[in-house]
Design a protein around this motif. Sequence first.
Motif, mmCIF file in Angstrom:
data_model
loop_
_atom_site.group_PDB
_atom_site.id
_atom_site.type_symbol
_atom_site.label_atom_id
_atom_site.label_comp_id
_atom_site.label_asym_id
_atom_site.label_seq_id
_atom_site.Cartn_x
_atom_site.Cartn_y
_atom_site.Cartn_z
ATOM 1 N N ARG A 114 0.854 -1.185 0.000
ATOM 2 C CA ARG A 114 0.000 0.000 0.000
ATOM 3 C C ARG A 114 0.891 1.235 0.000
ATOM 4 O O ARG A 114 1.851 1.320 0.778
ATOM 5 N N HIS A 143 -2.115 7.608 -3.625
ATOM 6 C CA HIS A 143 -2.838 6.607 -2.853
ATOM 7 C C HIS A 143 -3.131 5.444 -3.789
ATOM 8 O O HIS A 143 -3.786 5.617 -4.821
ATOM 9 N N GLY A 144 -2.616 4.269 -3.461
ATOM 10 C CA GLY A 144 -2.866 3.113 -4.306
ATOM 11 C C GLY A 144 -2.097 1.898 -3.828
ATOM 12 O O GLY A 144 -1.506 1.881 -2.749
ATOM 13 N N SER A 147 -3.364 3.175 -8.851
ATOM 14 C CA SER A 147 -3.869 4.291 -8.063
ATOM 15 C C SER A 147 -5.343 4.106 -7.746
ATOM 16 O O SER A 147 -6.105 3.548 -8.539
ATOM 17 N N ASP A 148 -5.732 4.608 -6.577
ATOM 18 C CA ASP A 148 -7.148 4.600 -6.206
ATOM 19 C C ASP A 148 -7.949 5.523 -7.120
ATOM 20 O O ASP A 148 -9.154 5.369 -7.271
ATOM 21 N N ALA A 183 -11.262 7.354 -5.362
ATOM 22 C CA ALA A 183 -10.677 6.873 -4.107
ATOM 23 C C ALA A 183 -11.163 5.459 -3.773
ATOM 24 O O ALA A 183 -11.458 5.135 -2.631
ATOM 25 N N ASP A 184 -11.217 4.611 -4.796
ATOM 26 C CA ASP A 184 -11.706 3.241 -4.616
ATOM 27 C C ASP A 184 -10.521 2.293 -4.402
ATOM 28 O O ASP A 184 -9.976 1.726 -5.351
ATOM 29 N N ALA A 185 -10.125 2.128 -3.137
ATOM 30 C CA ALA A 185 -8.991 1.284 -2.795
ATOM 31 C C ALA A 185 -9.270 -0.183 -3.125
ATOM 32 O O ALA A 185 -8.366 -0.932 -3.490
ATOM 33 N N SER A 217 -8.768 -0.728 -6.942
ATOM 34 C CA SER A 217 -7.349 -0.687 -7.303
ATOM 35 C C SER A 217 -6.609 -1.911 -6.773
ATOM 36 O O SER A 217 -5.690 -2.422 -7.419
#
Length: 180
Positions: free
Chosen positions: A22, A29-30, A42-43, A47-49, A52
């Motif tokens: 992570r 962020h990803g 990447s998210d 921002a969808d972790a 990803s």
Amino acid sequence: MKFREVTLASGQSFQVPQGIQRIDSKSTHGWQVRCQGTKLFSDGESADAQLSLAKATRELAARISAMPAPSGLKQGPSANKTSDLPAGISGPIVRQRAGRAPSAVLSVLLPRFGMSAEVKTVHIASENTYTVEKYLTALAKSTEMRAAAVKRYEQDALQAQHSTIVSLRKQAQALRTHRA
């Protein structure tokens, strides 16, 4: 394949396979795949972790499937081996047992995937009955034993790799279908 739990600052928890890390910094962020090079998933703006991670897991499975099955077996004898015997075979070793004439054996290292190797001995002959023919027969038997064990080891390694790929693909599919 080993998995570990990763909890994000948002409180989301994921089971993450080794080979994926992570990355959370001010601007990034990803999930980063770290196997035969690196690649960041990447998210994104959403921002969808979870999505990803699914993409990173699919990429990891693809990279593992393109690799040969792992094998820690030496293909040749050690550089400091003094005999011309094949890798995994040592000897002849002379053993003395109480009340018996000394006997000669060959020692054969039999690899086992995921477990410690097993050492077997192949009897050549006693001190009184030793001949070159008996040595060659024992060497042939030792070579067959070693070859069969190496073949089993490689098959087990390939099966473990296949199981890992199937597991990763299932995990990626589950992450895609169970998005919140």
